[in-house]
Design an enzyme around this catalytic site. Sequence first.
Site, PDB file in Angstrom:
ATOM      1  N   GLY A 463       5.496  12.392  -3.093  1.00 45.30           N
ATOM      2  CA  GLY A 463       6.794  11.768  -3.335  1.00 45.30           C
ATOM      3  C   GLY A 463       6.785  10.259  -3.468  1.00 45.30           C
ATOM      4  O   GLY A 463       7.674   9.683  -4.092  1.00 45.30           O
ATOM      5  N   ARG A 584       0.167  -6.599  -1.144  1.00 46.97           N
ATOM      6  CA  ARG A 584       0.704  -6.586  -2.496  1.00 46.97           C
ATOM      7  C   ARG A 584       1.544  -5.326  -2.717  1.00 46.97           C
ATOM      8  O   ARG A 584       1.179  -4.236  -2.262  1.00 46.97           O
ATOM      9  CB  ARG A 584      -0.482  -6.585  -3.450  1.00 46.97           C
ATOM     10  CG  ARG A 584      -0.171  -6.884  -4.880  1.00 46.97           C
ATOM     11  CD  ARG A 584      -1.488  -6.775  -5.613  1.00 46.97           C
ATOM     12  NE  ARG A 584      -1.457  -7.345  -6.944  1.00 46.97           N
ATOM     13  CZ  ARG A 584      -2.481  -7.202  -7.788  1.00 46.97           C
ATOM     14  NH1 ARG A 584      -3.573  -6.557  -7.403  1.00 46.97           N
ATOM     15  NH2 ARG A 584      -2.417  -7.722  -8.989  1.00 46.97           N
ATOM     16  N   ASN A 587       4.612  -1.491  -6.987  1.00 51.35           N
ATOM     17  CA  ASN A 587       5.828  -1.158  -7.739  1.00 51.35           C
ATOM     18  C   ASN A 587       7.015  -1.290  -6.801  1.00 51.35           C
ATOM     19  O   ASN A 587       7.237  -0.440  -5.940  1.00 51.35           O
ATOM     20  CB  ASN A 587       5.716   0.272  -8.291  1.00 51.35           C
ATOM     21  CG  ASN A 587       6.926   0.661  -9.140  1.00 51.35           C
ATOM     22  OD1 ASN A 587       8.048   0.214  -8.906  1.00 51.35           O
ATOM     23  ND2 ASN A 587       6.683   1.505 -10.134  1.00 51.35           N
ATOM     24  N   PRO A 588       7.777  -2.372  -6.927  1.00 49.76           N
ATOM     25  CA  PRO A 588       8.860  -2.620  -5.959  1.00 49.76           C
ATOM     26  C   PRO A 588       9.926  -1.524  -5.939  1.00 49.76           C
ATOM     27  O   PRO A 588      10.529  -1.275  -4.898  1.00 49.76           O
ATOM     28  CB  PRO A 588       9.451  -3.961  -6.423  1.00 49.76           C
ATOM     29  CG  PRO A 588       8.928  -4.193  -7.788  1.00 49.76           C
ATOM     30  CD  PRO A 588       7.648  -3.447  -7.920  1.00 49.76           C
ATOM     31  N   GLY A 658      -0.305  -0.399   2.232  1.00 50.25           N
ATOM     32  CA  GLY A 658       0.314   0.911   2.431  1.00 50.25           C
ATOM     33  C   GLY A 658       1.661   0.800   3.119  1.00 50.25           C
ATOM     34  O   GLY A 658       1.905  -0.115   3.896  1.00 50.25           O
ATOM     35  N   GLY A 660       3.945   4.048   3.586  1.00 56.51           N
ATOM     36  CA  GLY A 660       4.586   5.318   3.946  1.00 56.51           C
ATOM     37  C   GLY A 660       4.845   5.465   5.427  1.00 56.51           C
ATOM     38  O   GLY A 660       5.898   5.968   5.838  1.00 56.51           O
ATOM     39  N   GLU A 661       3.905   5.034   6.251  1.00 59.62           N
ATOM     40  CA  GLU A 661       4.038   5.241   7.705  1.00 59.62           C
ATOM     41  C   GLU A 661       4.893   4.147   8.332  1.00 59.62           C
ATOM     42  O   GLU A 661       5.814   4.429   9.099  1.00 59.62           O
ATOM     43  CB  GLU A 661       2.664   5.257   8.379  1.00 59.62           C
ATOM     44  CG  GLU A 661       1.539   5.908   7.588  1.00 59.62           C
ATOM     45  CD  GLU A 661       1.742   7.378   7.320  1.00 59.62           C
ATOM     46  OE1 GLU A 661       2.396   8.054   8.122  1.00 59.62           O
ATOM     47  OE2 GLU A 661       1.247   7.842   6.267  1.00 59.62           O
TER      48      GLU A 661
END
Lengths: 696, 325, 212
Positions: A463, A584, A587-588, A658, A660-661
Amino acid sequence: MTMNVIGKPVARVDGRDKVTGRALYAAEFNQSNQAYAVIVNATVGLGRITGIDQAAVAKMPGVLSVLSHLNAPKLAYRPHKGSIDPKTGERLHVLQDEAVRFHGQPVALIVAETLDSAERAAAALRITYEAQRPIIDIADPDARAIVPESGRDHTRGDAEAAFANAPVNLKASYDIARENHNPMEPHATVAVWKGDKLTLWSKSQYVVNEQAEIAAIFGIPLENVQVICPFIGGAFGTSLRTWSHVTLAAMAARVTQRPVKLALTRKQMFFTTGHRPRTLQHVAIGATQDGKLTSLIHEGTGETSRYEQFSEALVASSSYLVSCPNVTTRYRLAALDTGTPVFMRGPGEASGVFALESALDELSYKLNIDPIELRRRNEPKLDEGVNKPFSSRSLIRCYDVGAERFQWLNRMPQPRSMLDGRLRIGIGVASATYPAYQAQSSARVRLLASGIAEVEVAASDMGPGTYTSMTQVAAETLGLPIDKVRFSLGRSDFPPAPSHGGSWTMASVGSAIRAACISVLEEAKKRPSTDRPLEATATTQRDAGVAGRFSMHAFGAVFAEVAIDPDVGTIRVRRALGVYGAGRIINPLLATSQCTGGMIGGIGMALMERTVLDRRDGRPVNAHMADYLMPVNLDTPKIEVQFVDEVDPHVNPLGVKGLGEIALVGMAPAIANAVFHATGKRIRRLPILLEDMLHA
Amino acid sequence: MIPFTITQAPSTHEAIQAAAAGGRYIAGGTTLIDLMREEVERPDRLIDINALPLKHIRAEGPDLIIGALARMSEVAVHPDTRRLHPVIGEALIEGASPQLRNMASMGGNLLQRVRCPYFRMLDAPCNKRIPGSGCSAIDGLNIGHAILGTSDQCAATHPSDVAVALVALEATMRVQGPQGERTFPVEELYRLPGDTPHLEHTLLPGELIVEIRVPGLSYSRRARYLKVRDRASYEFALIAAAAVIDLDGGVIREARLAVGGAGTRPWRLRAVEQALKGKRLERATLEAAARTAVEGARPLSGNQYKVELLPRTIVRALELAGEIA
Amino acid sequence: MSDDKYWDDARGDVDIASTRALSRRSVLQLAGAVTASTTIPEAFANTTPAAAPTPAAAIAAKVSFSVNGVRHSLELDPRQSLLDVMRERLELTGTKKGCNQGACGACTILVNGKRIVSCLTLAAMHSGAEITTIEGLASNGDLHPVQEAFIKHEGFQCGYCTPGQIISAVGCIAEGHAGSAEEIQFWMSGNICRCGAYPGICAAVADAAGRN
């Protein structure tokens, strides 16, 4: 040549497929002549099977096969531990013996012509048990405490003595409920054998590990197993491991010589596919009057099963999140009669940071120091746990940016001081952190004569937008427009990727793609004109030197405003802001979505989610989406996400950490701290429910 | 699901005949199919009644008439509902989800089964499913259970929101069955669990709800339905209250009050209504009256909070109703 | 990326799989073509995948309804939900099974223009119905405004609840319940999104409603 594709808000390349229903998830790879398998689960919490009336059910309409330990094929179960599997213990061997280790364990399997016939037969199968009382409560004195083999306690200085001598101190205990991931897509596997070759269309965050695990279980060569999973309907960790239902699907297909589809029911997803373990934590903090920490003791215990040691980084962040000369962290496990837990979004940190950040907030009131100022005064200059500099750390910048954007200064410092009409308003804040990992990954790039670049990795996209962001990395590196890049993932015969979790997909897979693209460009220079496609494969991992020199983590500051009805106790989050320093941002658009979603997950953790086990037989009583509450649209506050500019030249070639967490990590403590600010009531147990507010 | 046949009833008469012969009515199916899938419900003959002419919603003078097959969503937005009894619409849209409200019929809504998690689990004892087998909830998970009207055998709440409003408004229902037609208050549809928790309602075999009549009430617009829950929507009530008040210069001339999530059936609070009569609409007065609602409450291990939450919800619902001009 | 890739996946290296995938693909293309024209070729109206299993010894019910403009006359097990008939029989897998208990909204479809959850209704009860699923929203390859808005506003992440959200949004707008952000939030709360794409969903519904 640079296209400046990285950093741009590129729309999802798979968007059209997802909005038209053409994106195919595991259970949708229907096969010709397909049969349906349904699992029968143990109805006792511990014990053994004494009888199964298989014959009666085998005669029912449409039933092709009834399998249990009495007649199921004995499987090889060769030793295999993927990077995602617990290092200690042995995975559940399904339908291999009469033992029942936990409520809901698969004990039989029905294969039938149709789903309805299989479900009917599953309900009709009579099984008798010899039952014992399971131990399922982490606080049960009979629960066996384990020092995890994977974990190391951290000690620096003398935290006990410093605590005793601290001018100001506090001790508190925290209890966080068990949670289930509850992705929208149930686990599912479609299995097809052709001779001794097995194809699995299976929901997996780690297709190459699923391939290896199933090969080991069935005792067949790795290359005989192919796992395919182009789309994942959310997972959040529950599809990292290869659970017993995948084995059962393959077993059913082999026994019946038919393609078999096996999808778990929503209720079954509370049994055998992992959970965020319930945790009990104790935090003791000593500080000077001006708010400098002198002692920090953080102890935590998490659930695991009797047969495997699941461990997560529950207390790890307490060694580096704040500066403190005397620190002790201890991590223990309680072995219970339940299935093995598994990582769930922000594993370890989400629970551990809740305890630490709640305690720091409590300390701030005790000292009458602004909560943000308290963090500022305890901001470390380096990772004091390992004595290494951070590759980058923007925590205070996140607080500064967030405080301004959230209008922190308009907050009245005293608890119970803000009202909106009848409603009590509270504003809270908390830090978030998560390690910036990178794992070994490979990638293959093929430049076709048509000008198209094909990129292949056995990665996953549950996702966050892997399809899109990897396409951006390849396009940028190759100097091609987005629509000239065809990125494919989710096949075990592609170059291997690590598990799709731990917020390391971009760092790992992205770095490999970048390397493969650079490599294929060099090849192109050597062979400027050719009719044959140019191809390059690269394998990358973290530079060992960098890993030795730096401590690498993402950091963030999370703000939440709650409104509490003083009469009926309802708690609603009205505003939230997450500010992150995560290196970095590829993709904002995607990054903002990912963080927004993680914060909403944090609202669930703070205010709704808990899996309740019946202490008599270990059954998850609320194994139903109407009873296991997760936020709905109306629960969503005004959420904002901001990324501070952070250039990290060390962490990996892409400079990414990263997201997601970390997106989930700080939300629950920010909300709990806001609840305190609104009511003066400190709730140290999650979820915080309206019943907790009735006397606030 | 056990196998079954399904036939569509062309007329009410034929539907009743088929039911008298052992068939089960199905309308929206949102409760029945769900429980059939768990094999808690095991009909072998279904009578699809959706073609029957029972979908009407209309005003008859001051009364609101609702056909049993009208859908929740249709009743909620109907101009006559909004004009005559807005609290019915309010209760309806707080229930379930937009999709389920498009499916569920009014008759089916009233006949929903209880939401006790153990009731759904064939491998757990439940007196409602198997009389005498025991109640798993009393010593198990019972945070959502009732504190009023319970017995040692069952403490499950009835989940309907609109039933609470209908009970407050003294709605009646017309049913037809093999023995003919009868009309009785909606409140009398529900039994207390007592020693017979497997008997939930008072319909006779084969009886079909055909219509609900909500009598006109001069002060029906001063009414609110307050549903209290941890999630903002799409959750069953922890406590809900329907309050309707007749105000005369800040004094309560008369009140109607019923609550959900508190009792084993939609629970009318007549004693509180009496206590409110002639009193000023003030917090202290309301609190004193509301406290009588929990006299005799029998909380379980996990639902003690309802003893506190129930009076507070009543007070808020009354205040909210009082704020209506 | 194109949908061809998934079909290649479906073929894999397994022969049985490829026959199925091809037959399914042709069915889908056919459905698209039929949507575009006004008449339904009779020969295709009854098209069901050859492999659809006929339940042994189960009681059969006959039902005829139209899905995305294509009429289907089916003989089926009365136990089959509309959802299972879409996914397992008609190969319309865009409609998702999330909970199968009416508690998530992933299986939302339009029946006679109204949004319902297809898991809690029997297919046998819908003779004569006009059904719209996610596969029927786009016409001539042009996305429906709600579909476009979901892409534009990031109304999804994993995509699994998305077809249900989009169909529900179409219903929500048609009902006139998309007048304000809060109204949209309330009337879209029957569709759970575990990824937490709610802000994007609201923005998409508001945008699409404004354009209608």
